[in-house]
Design an enzyme around this catalytic site. Structure first.
Site, short mmCIF file in Angstrom:
data_model
loop_
_atom_site.label_atom_id
_atom_site.label_comp_id
_atom_site.label_asym_id
_atom_site.label_seq_id
_atom_site.Cartn_x
_atom_site.Cartn_y
_atom_site.Cartn_z
N ALA A 82 0.95 -1.17 0.04
CA ALA A 82 0.04 0.12 0.05
C ALA A 82 0.85 1.35 -0.16
O ALA A 82 2.02 1.31 0.57
CB ALA A 82 -0.98 0.00 1.21
N VAL A 83 0.57 2.35 -0.66
CA VAL A 83 1.11 3.48 -0.70
C VAL A 83 0.04 4.57 -0.32
O VAL A 83 -1.30 4.35 -0.42
CB VAL A 83 1.51 3.65 -2.15
CG1 VAL A 83 2.03 5.20 -2.48
CG2 VAL A 83 2.72 2.82 -2.72
N GLU A 115 -3.10 -12.44 -3.88
CA GLU A 115 -4.28 -12.30 -3.98
C GLU A 115 -4.67 -10.62 -4.33
O GLU A 115 -4.10 -9.99 -3.47
CB GLU A 115 -5.10 -12.96 -2.85
CG GLU A 115 -5.33 -14.37 -3.06
CD GLU A 115 -5.23 -14.77 -1.45
OE1 GLU A 115 -5.55 -14.24 -0.60
OE2 GLU A 115 -5.39 -16.23 -1.53
N ASN A 120 -9.39 -4.40 -8.76
CA ASN A 120 -8.31 -3.35 -8.39
C ASN A 120 -7.43 -3.02 -9.52
O ASN A 120 -6.32 -3.92 -9.60
CB ASN A 120 -7.44 -3.72 -7.23
CG ASN A 120 -6.79 -2.70 -6.62
OD1 ASN A 120 -6.18 -1.96 -7.18
ND2 ASN A 120 -6.12 -3.20 -5.51
N TYR A 127 1.24 -5.59 -10.74
CA TYR A 127 1.55 -6.66 -10.80
C TYR A 127 1.98 -7.40 -12.13
O TYR A 127 2.90 -7.98 -12.45
CB TYR A 127 0.78 -7.73 -9.98
CG TYR A 127 0.44 -7.21 -8.46
CD1 TYR A 127 1.42 -7.03 -7.78
CD2 TYR A 127 -0.80 -7.00 -8.07
CE1 TYR A 127 1.62 -6.68 -6.54
CE2 TYR A 127 -0.94 -6.73 -6.49
CZ TYR A 127 0.20 -6.61 -5.83
OH TYR A 127 -0.06 -6.18 -4.50
C1 LIG Z 1 -1.45 -0.43 -6.14
C2 LIG Z 1 -0.65 0.69 -5.63
C3 LIG Z 1 0.36 0.00 -4.30
C4 LIG Z 1 0.28 1.21 -6.55
O1 LIG Z 1 1.20 2.06 -5.90
P1 LIG Z 1 1.53 3.61 -6.80
O2 LIG Z 1 2.76 3.81 -5.89
O3 LIG Z 1 0.76 4.43 -6.96
O4 LIG Z 1 2.24 2.81 -7.99
P2 LIG Z 1 3.20 3.47 -8.99
O5 LIG Z 1 3.32 4.73 -9.25
O6 LIG Z 1 4.77 2.60 -8.78
O7 LIG Z 1 2.87 2.66 -10.38
C5 LIG Z 1 3.58 1.77 -11.11
C6 LIG Z 1 2.57 1.29 -12.31
O8 LIG Z 1 1.35 0.59 -11.73
C7 LIG Z 1 0.50 0.78 -12.72
N1 LIG Z 1 -0.58 1.69 -11.85
C8 LIG Z 1 -0.46 2.27 -10.62
N2 LIG Z 1 -1.63 3.16 -10.45
C9 LIG Z 1 -2.53 2.72 -11.43
C10 LIG Z 1 -3.77 3.10 -11.62
N3 LIG Z 1 -4.48 4.16 -10.87
N4 LIG Z 1 -4.32 2.86 -12.71
C11 LIG Z 1 -3.68 2.13 -13.79
N5 LIG Z 1 -2.67 1.46 -13.44
C12 LIG Z 1 -1.91 2.09 -12.36
C13 LIG Z 1 0.95 1.46 -13.76
O9 LIG Z 1 1.30 0.62 -14.69
C14 LIG Z 1 2.06 2.10 -13.16
O10 LIG Z 1 3.03 2.57 -14.15
P3 LIG Z 1 2.87 3.96 -14.88
O11 LIG Z 1 2.71 5.31 -13.61
O12 LIG Z 1 4.34 4.14 -15.53
O13 LIG Z 1 1.98 4.06 -15.74
C15 LIG Z 1 -1.59 1.95 -5.09
O14 LIG Z 1 -2.39 2.39 -5.74
C16 LIG Z 1 -2.15 1.53 -3.47
O15 LIG Z 1 -1.71 1.88 -2.43
N6 LIG Z 1 -3.59 1.15 -3.51
C17 LIG Z 1 -4.25 0.58 -2.64
C18 LIG Z 1 -3.93 -0.57 -1.92
C19 LIG Z 1 -3.84 -1.63 -2.73
O16 LIG Z 1 -5.08 -1.77 -3.71
N7 LIG Z 1 -2.93 -2.40 -2.76
C20 LIG Z 1 -2.61 -3.91 -3.64
C21 LIG Z 1 -3.38 -4.68 -2.91
S1 LIG Z 1 -3.13 -6.17 -3.72
#
Ligand SMILES: CC(C)(COP(=O)(O)OP(=O)(O)OC[C@H]1O[C@@H](n2cnc3c(N)ncnc32)[C@H](O)[C@@H]1OP(=O)(O)O)[C@@H](O)C(=O)NCCC(=O)NCCS
Length: 160
Positions: A82-83, A115, A120, A127
């Site tokens: 999570a971020v 999972e 999402n 992933y």
């Molecule tokens: C999923 C999560 C961890 C991604 O973290 P993040 O720091 O925003 O991701 P990044 O900036 O490193 O993005 C890396 C790549 O992931 C994909 N990505 C990230 N957010 C995205 C979005 N909102 N929609 C589509 N693709 C996305 C893209 O491919 C992205 O690359 P790009 O920015 O060059 O297009 C974040 O959205 C989060 O914390 N979500 C809530 C918790 C969650 O769902 N965790 C996963 C549980 S399995």
């Protein structure tokens, strides 16, 4: 819009332990509808089979994101990633996952499972970018605020 400053300021992931449980709980609560309790996170972070990394901001030492896996022999399961919402889409998730997978590989892990909620899109895109592929589906696995439970996709990545 491309945010050059944000990309440049991605904090380097580093191992985290139980002292980060409150910060992890804060981020978890802002990321999931059914957050984990701080005490449960602390217990996980203290467990020997758990590998965890955090992205800690240089400017104020707060946590911007974290990742946690449970290891068993040559397999690992990513339990959570999570971020914090205001720092999403800056490359922190990608940086955490990349460093974490390298760390797991260095511990002798060959296969990584996770999972993810079928709905999402952000997590699934992240992933898939790292080569995770769907190997199963658990129907009605997640409780949702809307009422109808969501399916979980089971994904796998071979590190060798
Ligand atoms: C999923 C999560 C961890 C991604 O973290 P993040 O720091 O925003 O991701 P990044 O900036 O490193 O993005 C890396 C790549 O992931 C994909 N990505 C990230 N957010 C995205 C979005 N909102 N929609 C589509 N693709 C996305 C893209 O491919 C992205 O690359 P790009 O920015 O060059 O297009 C974040 O959205 C989060 O914390 N979500 C809530 C918790 C969650 O769902 N965790 C996963 C549980 S399995």
């Amino acid at each position: 819009m491309f945010n050059l400053f944000a990309k440049a300021s991605v904090p380097s992931p580093r191992p985290i332990g139980g002292e980060w449980s409150a910060e992890c709980a804060r981020i978890h609560a802002s990321s999931f509808a059914y957050p984990w309790r701080e005490a449960d996170i602390e217990q996980l972070l203290l467990a020997p089979e758990i590998v965890a990394a955090g992205a800690i901001e240089a400017k104020d030492q707060t946590l911007a994101g974290f990742i946690m896996s449970r290891t068993a022999l040559d397999e690992a399961e990513i339990l959570t990633l999570a971020v914090t919402p205001e720092r999403r889409r800056c490359g922190i998730g990608q940086s955490l996952l990349s460093a974490h997978l390298a760390g797991l590989a260095s511990l002798g892990v060959n296969r990584v499972f996770l999972e993810v909620d079928i709905d999402n899109a952000a997590a699934r895109a992240l992933y898939e970018r790292f080569g995770f592929r769907q190997v199963g589906e658990r129907k009605a696995y997640y409780r949702t605020e809307g009422g109808k439970p969501a399916s979980a996709l089971v994904m796998r990545l071979d590190l060798t």
